[in-house]
Motif scaffolding. Structure first.
Motif, short mmCIF file in Angstrom:
data_model
loop_
_atom_site.label_atom_id
_atom_site.label_comp_id
_atom_site.label_asym_id
_atom_site.label_seq_id
_atom_site.Cartn_x
_atom_site.Cartn_y
_atom_site.Cartn_z
N ALA A 112 60.58 11.18 -3.03
CA ALA A 112 59.75 10.60 -2.05
C ALA A 112 58.03 11.02 -3.00
O ALA A 112 57.24 10.56 -2.62
CB ALA A 112 59.63 11.83 -0.65
N THR A 113 58.47 10.96 -4.14
CA THR A 113 57.35 11.30 -4.96
C THR A 113 56.88 9.70 -5.43
O THR A 113 58.24 8.62 -5.27
CB THR A 113 57.38 12.06 -6.39
OG1 THR A 113 57.64 13.27 -6.22
CG2 THR A 113 55.85 11.63 -7.20
N ASN A 114 55.90 9.49 -5.64
CA ASN A 114 55.06 7.61 -5.75
C ASN A 114 55.82 7.16 -6.90
O ASN A 114 55.59 7.68 -7.50
CB ASN A 114 53.89 7.40 -6.00
CG ASN A 114 52.79 8.09 -6.62
OD1 ASN A 114 53.26 7.70 -7.48
ND2 ASN A 114 52.90 9.10 -6.47
N SER A 115 55.91 5.71 -6.91
CA SER A 115 56.62 4.96 -7.52
C SER A 115 55.54 5.42 -9.38
O SER A 115 56.14 4.96 -10.18
CB SER A 115 56.89 3.90 -7.69
OG SER A 115 55.30 2.67 -7.53
N PHE A 116 54.24 5.23 -8.64
CA PHE A 116 53.05 5.48 -9.78
C PHE A 116 54.19 6.69 -11.29
O PHE A 116 53.96 6.40 -12.14
CB PHE A 116 51.71 5.53 -10.24
CG PHE A 116 50.73 5.91 -11.24
CD1 PHE A 116 50.45 4.58 -12.09
CD2 PHE A 116 50.95 6.89 -11.07
CE1 PHE A 116 49.91 5.54 -13.59
CE2 PHE A 116 50.10 7.33 -12.42
CZ PHE A 116 49.54 6.19 -13.09
N ALA A 133 57.73 6.08 -2.99
CA ALA A 133 56.73 5.79 -2.21
C ALA A 133 56.15 4.46 -3.04
O ALA A 133 55.59 5.14 -4.20
CB ALA A 133 56.06 6.34 -1.95
N LEU A 134 55.77 3.58 -3.02
CA LEU A 134 54.83 2.38 -3.02
C LEU A 134 52.96 2.19 -2.87
O LEU A 134 53.14 2.68 -1.35
CB LEU A 134 54.98 1.16 -2.75
CG LEU A 134 56.81 0.64 -2.84
CD1 LEU A 134 57.14 -0.53 -3.18
CD2 LEU A 134 57.33 0.68 -4.63
N GLY A 141 45.19 -5.01 -10.22
CA GLY A 141 46.35 -4.11 -10.30
C GLY A 141 46.37 -2.46 -9.93
O GLY A 141 47.02 -1.65 -10.45
N ASN A 142 44.87 -2.30 -9.55
CA ASN A 142 44.33 -1.11 -9.55
C ASN A 142 45.35 -0.56 -8.09
O ASN A 142 45.16 -1.17 -7.35
CB ASN A 142 43.08 -0.87 -9.19
CG ASN A 142 41.96 -0.90 -10.47
OD1 ASN A 142 42.22 -1.11 -11.92
ND2 ASN A 142 41.22 -2.38 -11.20
N ILE A 143 45.39 0.55 -8.07
CA ILE A 143 45.52 1.14 -6.42
C ILE A 143 44.93 1.35 -5.73
O ILE A 143 43.26 1.94 -5.87
CB ILE A 143 46.49 3.00 -7.14
CG1 ILE A 143 47.38 2.33 -7.86
CG2 ILE A 143 46.83 3.93 -6.07
CD1 ILE A 143 47.94 3.62 -8.95
N THR A 144 45.00 0.77 -5.13
CA THR A 144 43.70 0.85 -3.91
C THR A 144 43.63 1.77 -2.42
O THR A 144 42.45 1.90 -2.16
CB THR A 144 44.38 -0.30 -2.32
OG1 THR A 144 45.47 0.23 -1.77
CG2 THR A 144 44.22 -1.31 -3.07
N GLY A 145 44.64 3.31 -2.49
CA GLY A 145 44.56 4.55 -1.96
C GLY A 145 45.58 4.22 -0.67
O GLY A 145 45.54 5.08 0.23
N ARG A 146 46.45 3.30 -0.31
CA ARG A 146 46.84 2.74 1.53
C ARG A 146 48.79 2.50 0.12
O ARG A 146 48.33 2.52 -0.51
CB ARG A 146 46.82 1.26 1.73
CG ARG A 146 44.92 1.81 2.29
CD ARG A 146 44.31 0.94 2.68
NE ARG A 146 44.70 -0.39 1.65
CZ ARG A 146 42.95 -1.10 1.54
NH1 ARG A 146 42.20 0.16 2.11
NH2 ARG A 146 42.88 -1.83 0.81
N LEU A 147 49.24 3.25 1.52
CA LEU A 147 50.82 3.44 1.28
C LEU A 147 50.87 1.89 1.85
O LEU A 147 50.67 1.82 3.03
CB LEU A 147 51.12 4.74 2.10
CG LEU A 147 52.66 4.18 2.69
CD1 LEU A 147 53.24 4.56 0.88
CD2 LEU A 147 52.96 5.46 3.46
N LEU A 148 52.22 1.63 0.75
CA LEU A 148 52.87 0.21 0.61
C LEU A 148 54.19 0.48 1.57
O LEU A 148 55.26 1.31 1.44
CB LEU A 148 52.93 -0.82 0.20
CG LEU A 148 51.52 -1.93 -0.55
CD1 LEU A 148 53.00 -2.35 -1.59
CD2 LEU A 148 51.40 -2.35 0.69
N GLY A 149 54.10 -0.02 2.96
CA GLY A 149 55.43 0.28 3.89
C GLY A 149 55.92 1.72 4.06
O GLY A 149 54.54 1.95 4.82
N THR A 150 56.71 2.19 4.75
CA THR A 150 57.38 4.37 5.15
C THR A 150 57.49 4.61 3.89
O THR A 150 57.98 4.28 2.64
CB THR A 150 57.73 3.66 5.99
OG1 THR A 150 59.01 3.44 5.61
CG2 THR A 150 57.32 2.96 7.20
N PRO A 151 57.36 6.31 4.32
CA PRO A 151 57.10 7.00 3.13
C PRO A 151 58.75 7.50 2.73
O PRO A 151 59.91 7.29 3.38
CB PRO A 151 56.59 8.35 3.35
CG PRO A 151 55.93 7.95 4.58
CD PRO A 151 56.36 6.92 5.39
#
Length: 224
Positions: A112-116, A133-134, A141-151
């Motif tokens: 459940a932890t993010n890929s970064f 989580a993506l 390539g900077n992280i925007t703060g939004r989730l891609l897809g579902t958890p």
């Protein structure tokens, strides 16, 4: 060929990598330590209790990451791996993953932890398939703060596992043996889908469920 799936936090490593990443940022002075630790501890308590809203949590986590350029995050992550993750590695956990790799099994970490946070940890275990989580990335390539897809959380782990296997032209049922190792009751949906569920360093709720179902219990951290 068999399938071997592993949760990560408290399953393969005796810490929560997401929580520890937040603690690491607080120690470096990158973020307001008191405010962040309060929020981080509250989210972690919800996760342990099984009451976490995964979307809201990931928005919190990605929102923190989005405040920094990717190069800075990557440099910090190298330091995080050396100071936090590598010292927490347990030989018995490395060995159980390696056993499946040596057998030629299809091996993946699903967390459940993010890929970064988790991609470098998966590489440390020599696992090439990571389901996590993506974060959305901008053109640089900077992280925007939004989730891609579902958890990738609770039932979401089943959905994401099935989607990943589809890219391989497989389903869980195509494997004679399918294993899933996890410590948490949050993963009961996916544990219930495989032929060989393994309650690994289980919390009290999962341990009770495993005993009731006759699932094996594996304690990897006892001799650490």
């Amino acid at each position: 060929m068999n399938l071997a799936l592993f949760d990560l936090d408290h399953t393969l490593i005796p810490i929560d990598s997401d929580h520890e990443w937040g603690e690491f940022l607080a120690r470096t002075g990158a973020i307001d330590a008191a405010a962040f630790r309060k929020a981080n501890d509250e989210w972690y308590a919800h996760y342990q209790a099984g009451t976490l809203d995964p979307v809201k949590y990931l928005e919190f986590a990605f929102g923190t990451l989005s405040k920094f350029p990717r190069k800075q995050l990557d440099d910090w992550h190298v330091q995080f791996m050396e100071e936090v993750i590598k010292p927490a590695m347990v030989p018995a956990a490395v060995a159980v993953v390696q056993k499946h790799l040596d057998a030629g099994d299809t091996v993946a970490i699903i967390t459940a932890t993010n890929s970064f946070v988790t991609e470098p940890i998966a590489k440390l275990f020599k696992v090439h398939h990571l389901i996590a989580a993506l974060p959305e990335l901008d053109a640089e390539g900077n992280i925007t703060g939004r989730l891609l897809g579902t958890p990738t959380y609770a039932e979401g782990k089943v959905t994401h596992t099935e989607a990943w296997l589809k890219t391989l032209g497989k389903t869980i049922a195509d494997y004679e043996q399918s294993h899933f190792y996890s410590d948490s009751q949050n993963d009961i949906p996916l544990l219930s889908r495989v032929t060989h569920p393994v309650a690994t360093n289980p919390n009290d709720k999962l341990k009770a469920h495993a005993v009731d179902k006759g699932w094996p219990i594996l304690n990897l951290f006892d001799a650490q």
